[in-house]
Design a protein around this motif. Structure first.
Motif, PDB file in Angstrom:
ATOM      1  N   LEU A   1       1.018  -0.684  -0.074  1.00  0.00           N
ATOM      2  CA  LEU A   1       0.283   0.381  -0.167  1.00  0.00           C
ATOM      3  C   LEU A   1       0.656   1.634   0.049  1.00  0.00           C
ATOM      4  O   LEU A   1       0.593   2.230  -0.594  1.00  0.00           O
ATOM      5  CB  LEU A   1      -0.849  -0.030   1.267  1.00  0.00           C
ATOM      6  CG  LEU A   1      -1.465   1.454   1.419  1.00  0.00           C
ATOM      7  CD1 LEU A   1      -2.783   1.462   0.271  1.00  0.00           C
ATOM      8  CD2 LEU A   1      -2.688   1.346   2.444  1.00  0.00           C
ATOM      9  N   ALA A   2       1.574   1.179   0.777  1.00  0.00           N
ATOM     10  CA  ALA A   2       2.607   2.615   1.050  1.00  0.00           C
ATOM     11  C   ALA A   2       3.716   2.695   0.191  1.00  0.00           C
ATOM     12  O   ALA A   2       3.649   3.962  -0.379  1.00  0.00           O
ATOM     13  CB  ALA A   2       3.127   2.357   1.952  1.00  0.00           C
ATOM     14  N   ALA A   3       4.022   2.008  -0.570  1.00  0.00           N
ATOM     15  CA  ALA A   3       4.611   2.303  -1.948  1.00  0.00           C
ATOM     16  C   ALA A   3       3.807   2.205  -3.310  1.00  0.00           C
ATOM     17  O   ALA A   3       4.395   3.018  -4.139  1.00  0.00           O
ATOM     18  CB  ALA A   3       6.022   0.517  -2.395  1.00  0.00           C
ATOM     19  N   LEU A   4       3.107   1.929  -3.601  1.00  0.00           N
ATOM     20  CA  LEU A   4       1.566   2.267  -4.503  1.00  0.00           C
ATOM     21  C   LEU A   4       0.905   3.193  -4.105  1.00  0.00           C
ATOM     22  O   LEU A   4       1.251   3.961  -5.587  1.00  0.00           O
ATOM     23  CB  LEU A   4       0.412   0.965  -4.047  1.00  0.00           C
ATOM     24  CG  LEU A   4      -0.477   1.011  -5.513  1.00  0.00           C
ATOM     25  CD1 LEU A   4       0.565   0.531  -6.531  1.00  0.00           C
ATOM     26  CD2 LEU A   4      -0.996   0.618  -5.011  1.00  0.00           C
ATOM     27  N   LEU A   5       1.322   3.785  -3.397  1.00  0.00           N
ATOM     28  CA  LEU A   5       0.754   4.630  -2.950  1.00  0.00           C
ATOM     29  C   LEU A   5       1.510   6.099  -3.162  1.00  0.00           C
ATOM     30  O   LEU A   5       1.674   7.312  -4.028  1.00  0.00           O
ATOM     31  CB  LEU A   5       0.334   5.858  -1.472  1.00  0.00           C
ATOM     32  CG  LEU A   5      -0.273   7.097  -1.307  1.00  0.00           C
ATOM     33  CD1 LEU A   5      -1.429   7.094  -2.058  1.00  0.00           C
ATOM     34  CD2 LEU A   5      -1.156   7.199   0.314  1.00  0.00           C
ATOM     35  N   ASP A   6       2.874   5.701  -3.198  1.00  0.00           N
ATOM     36  CA  ASP A   6       4.070   6.765  -3.099  1.00  0.00           C
ATOM     37  C   ASP A   6       4.575   6.700  -4.849  1.00  0.00           C
ATOM     38  O   ASP A   6       4.423   7.717  -4.985  1.00  0.00           O
ATOM     39  CB  ASP A   6       5.225   6.717  -2.418  1.00  0.00           C
ATOM     40  CG  ASP A   6       6.134   6.725  -3.040  1.00  0.00           C
ATOM     41  OD1 ASP A   6       6.551   8.418  -1.850  1.00  0.00           O
ATOM     42  OD2 ASP A   6       7.238   6.714  -3.497  1.00  0.00           O
ATOM     43  N   GLU A   7       4.210   5.746  -5.606  1.00  0.00           N
ATOM     44  CA  GLU A   7       4.524   5.395  -6.592  1.00  0.00           C
ATOM     45  C   GLU A   7       2.905   6.057  -7.510  1.00  0.00           C
ATOM     46  O   GLU A   7       3.508   7.069  -8.140  1.00  0.00           O
ATOM     47  CB  GLU A   7       4.237   4.815  -7.345  1.00  0.00           C
ATOM     48  CG  GLU A   7       4.638   4.463  -8.713  1.00  0.00           C
ATOM     49  CD  GLU A   7       4.250   2.490  -8.907  1.00  0.00           C
ATOM     50  OE1 GLU A   7       4.918   1.939 -10.759  1.00  0.00           O
ATOM     51  OE2 GLU A   7       4.255   1.341  -8.941  1.00  0.00           O
ATOM     52  N   ALA A   8       2.107   6.345  -7.173  1.00  0.00           N
ATOM     53  CA  ALA A   8       0.932   7.467  -7.301  1.00  0.00           C
ATOM     54  C   ALA A   8       1.403   8.332  -7.864  1.00  0.00           C
ATOM     55  O   ALA A   8       0.798   9.448  -8.312  1.00  0.00           O
ATOM     56  CB  ALA A   8      -0.202   6.637  -6.983  1.00  0.00           C
ATOM     57  N   MET A   9       1.707   9.358  -6.323  1.00  0.00           N
ATOM     58  CA  MET A   9       1.947  10.371  -5.890  1.00  0.00           C
ATOM     59  C   MET A   9       2.789  10.918  -6.348  1.00  0.00           C
ATOM     60  O   MET A   9       3.135  11.956  -7.225  1.00  0.00           O
ATOM     61  CB  MET A   9       2.398  10.506  -3.765  1.00  0.00           C
ATOM     62  CG  MET A   9       0.587  10.271  -3.833  1.00  0.00           C
ATOM     63  SD  MET A   9      -0.020  11.756  -3.878  1.00  0.00           S
ATOM     64  CE  MET A   9       0.486  13.670  -3.319  1.00  0.00           C
ATOM     65  N   ALA A  10       4.619   9.983  -6.842  1.00  0.00           N
ATOM     66  CA  ALA A  10       5.253  10.570  -7.581  1.00  0.00           C
ATOM     67  C   ALA A  10       4.508  10.687  -9.500  1.00  0.00           C
ATOM     68  O   ALA A  10       5.484  11.269 -10.432  1.00  0.00           O
ATOM     69  CB  ALA A  10       6.546   9.371  -7.982  1.00  0.00           C
ATOM     70  N   HIS A  11       4.297  10.153  -9.636  1.00  0.00           N
ATOM     71  CA  HIS A  11       3.240  10.470 -10.974  1.00  0.00           C
ATOM     72  C   HIS A  11       2.509  11.444 -11.153  1.00  0.00           C
ATOM     73  O   HIS A  11       2.553  12.080 -11.831  1.00  0.00           O
ATOM     74  CB  HIS A  11       2.262   9.314 -11.396  1.00  0.00           C
ATOM     75  CG  HIS A  11       1.393   9.192 -12.914  1.00  0.00           C
ATOM     76  ND1 HIS A  11       2.594   9.300 -14.032  1.00  0.00           N
ATOM     77  CD2 HIS A  11       0.277   8.886 -13.466  1.00  0.00           C
ATOM     78  CE1 HIS A  11       1.679   9.096 -15.332  1.00  0.00           C
ATOM     79  NE2 HIS A  11       0.242   8.980 -15.420  1.00  0.00           N
ATOM     80  N   LEU A  12       1.832  12.533  -9.893  1.00  0.00           N
ATOM     81  CA  LEU A  12       1.021  12.700  -9.777  1.00  0.00           C
ATOM     82  C   LEU A  12       2.218  14.026 -10.007  1.00  0.00           C
ATOM     83  O   LEU A  12       1.739  15.491 -10.770  1.00  0.00           O
ATOM     84  CB  LEU A  12       0.106  12.995  -9.063  1.00  0.00           C
ATOM     85  CG  LEU A  12      -0.665  14.565  -8.534  1.00  0.00           C
ATOM     86  CD1 LEU A  12      -1.648  14.751  -9.599  1.00  0.00           C
ATOM     87  CD2 LEU A  12      -1.262  14.272  -7.509  1.00  0.00           C
ATOM     88  N   GLU A  13       2.951  14.352  -9.023  1.00  0.00           N
ATOM     89  CA  GLU A  13       3.943  15.066  -9.336  1.00  0.00           C
ATOM     90  C   GLU A  13       4.961  15.454 -10.696  1.00  0.00           C
ATOM     91  O   GLU A  13       5.341  16.401 -10.717  1.00  0.00           O
ATOM     92  CB  GLU A  13       5.471  14.235  -8.037  1.00  0.00           C
ATOM     93  CG  GLU A  13       6.257  15.463  -8.302  1.00  0.00           C
ATOM     94  CD  GLU A  13       7.452  15.404  -7.499  1.00  0.00           C
ATOM     95  OE1 GLU A  13       8.616  15.332  -7.273  1.00  0.00           O
ATOM     96  OE2 GLU A  13       7.168  14.093  -6.095  1.00  0.00           O
ATOM     97  N   ALA A  14       5.139  14.037 -11.333  1.00  0.00           N
ATOM     98  CA  ALA A  14       5.504  15.020 -12.336  1.00  0.00           C
ATOM     99  C   ALA A  14       5.061  14.680 -14.006  1.00  0.00           C
ATOM    100  O   ALA A  14       5.035  15.091 -14.583  1.00  0.00           O
ATOM    101  CB  ALA A  14       5.695  12.896 -13.114  1.00  0.00           C
ATOM    102  N   GLY A  15       2.806  14.945 -12.786  1.00  0.00           N
ATOM    103  CA  GLY A  15       2.063  15.870 -14.088  1.00  0.00           C
ATOM    104  C   GLY A  15       1.581  14.502 -14.756  1.00  0.00           C
ATOM    105  O   GLY A  15       0.545  15.072 -15.211  1.00  0.00           O
ATOM    106  N   LEU A  16       1.272  13.366 -14.136  1.00  0.00           N
ATOM    107  CA  LEU A  16       0.021  12.481 -15.046  1.00  0.00           C
ATOM    108  C   LEU A  16      -0.118  12.594 -16.386  1.00  0.00           C
ATOM    109  O   LEU A  16      -0.470  12.033 -17.203  1.00  0.00           O
ATOM    110  CB  LEU A  16      -1.429  12.891 -14.214  1.00  0.00           C
ATOM    111  CG  LEU A  16      -1.637  13.583 -12.640  1.00  0.00           C
ATOM    112  CD1 LEU A  16      -3.461  14.053 -12.850  1.00  0.00           C
ATOM    113  CD2 LEU A  16      -1.162  11.621 -12.487  1.00  0.00           C
ATOM    114  N   GLY A  17       1.708  12.927 -17.456  1.00  0.00           N
ATOM    115  CA  GLY A  17       1.773  12.315 -18.516  1.00  0.00           C
ATOM    116  C   GLY A  17       1.878  11.278 -18.585  1.00  0.00           C
ATOM    117  O   GLY A  17       2.027   9.863 -17.380  1.00  0.00           O
ATOM    118  N   LEU A  18       0.971  10.145 -19.784  1.00  0.00           N
ATOM    119  CA  LEU A  18       1.699   8.280 -19.615  1.00  0.00           C
ATOM    120  C   LEU A  18       2.545   8.746 -21.486  1.00  0.00           C
ATOM    121  O   LEU A  18       1.877   9.611 -22.040  1.00  0.00           O
ATOM    122  CB  LEU A  18      -0.083   8.375 -20.238  1.00  0.00           C
ATOM    123  CG  LEU A  18      -1.215   8.388 -19.549  1.00  0.00           C
ATOM    124  CD1 LEU A  18      -2.385   7.881 -19.366  1.00  0.00           C
ATOM    125  CD2 LEU A  18      -0.921   7.096 -17.982  1.00  0.00           C
TER     126      LEU A  18
END
Length: 204
Positions: free
Chosen positions: A187-204
């Protein structure tokens, strides 16, 4: 989730009282989640939880007005708020939130993390709780907007502030569904990964 000791420890007398209340609340939830796992949410009664937790009926309802509140109510928001306020001022709002999430999860025991995952599973599988979750999302967005606005020196009704608060809640929702689909995920690692993606601008 449980309240942080740092949030409770400023006044010795009040701190002890609050820790005792948090401990009682946590024990009731622990017994309730075990019953939910063993026999299902719908089949578990408030009376069974009271008997398993060995508390009085008045004590149970003092902490949880309804059975649904046993699942829906927790102390995660205050935990995150306290951690967010401790983040270095030079961090961007998203970086500070990412750090706050990591800090908050670092303070949780393995049992607490397991209970949080079980909470997600129950909420998403019980229609009554899924409906109640919408109110929690609204409350979380409001709390986040206040904290983000204060940190950025902007008005909480600023659309940019509201949009960012909504995006963070959206990240949490996405993580919830992943955890339900894959109970073995961290859970903690997954949330951190998702927040990192948000920090990067949510690009794909």
């Amino acid at each position: 989730m449980r309240l942080t000791l740092s949030a409770l420890g400023s006044l010795p007398t009040a701190g002890l009282r609050e820790r005792k209340k948090a401990r009682t609340r946590a024990e009731i939830q622990t017994h309730a989640f075990r019953l939910f796992q063993e026999q299902g949410y719908d089949a578990t009664t408030v009376q069974q939880i009271i008997e398993e937790a060995e508390v009085s009926e008045s004590t149970f309802f003092r902490y949880f007005p309804t059975k649904a509140d046993v699942v829906l109510l927790d102390d995660f928001d205050p935990l995150i708020t306290e951690a967010f306020r401790r983040q270095p001022p030079e961090l961007s709002p998203v970086q500070a939130l990412r750090g706050a999430f990591k800090s908050a999860f670092d303070e949780l025991s393995a049992q607490e993390e397991s209970e949080q995952q079980e909470r997600m599973r129950i909420i998403l599988s019980v229609p009554e709780l899924r409906a109640g979750m919408l109110d929690q999302f609204a409350s979380a967005m409001g709390l986040l907007a206040e904290e983000l606005a204060e940190r950025a020196g902007r008005d909480r009704d600023d659309i940019a502030v509201r949009a960012l608060a909504g995006a963070v809640v959206g990240v949490a929702v996405a993580v919830m569904f992943v955890m339900v689909d894959d109970p073995t995920a961290n859970l903690a690692a997954l949330l951190d990964e998702a927040m990192a993606h948000l920090e990067a601008g949510l690009g794909l």
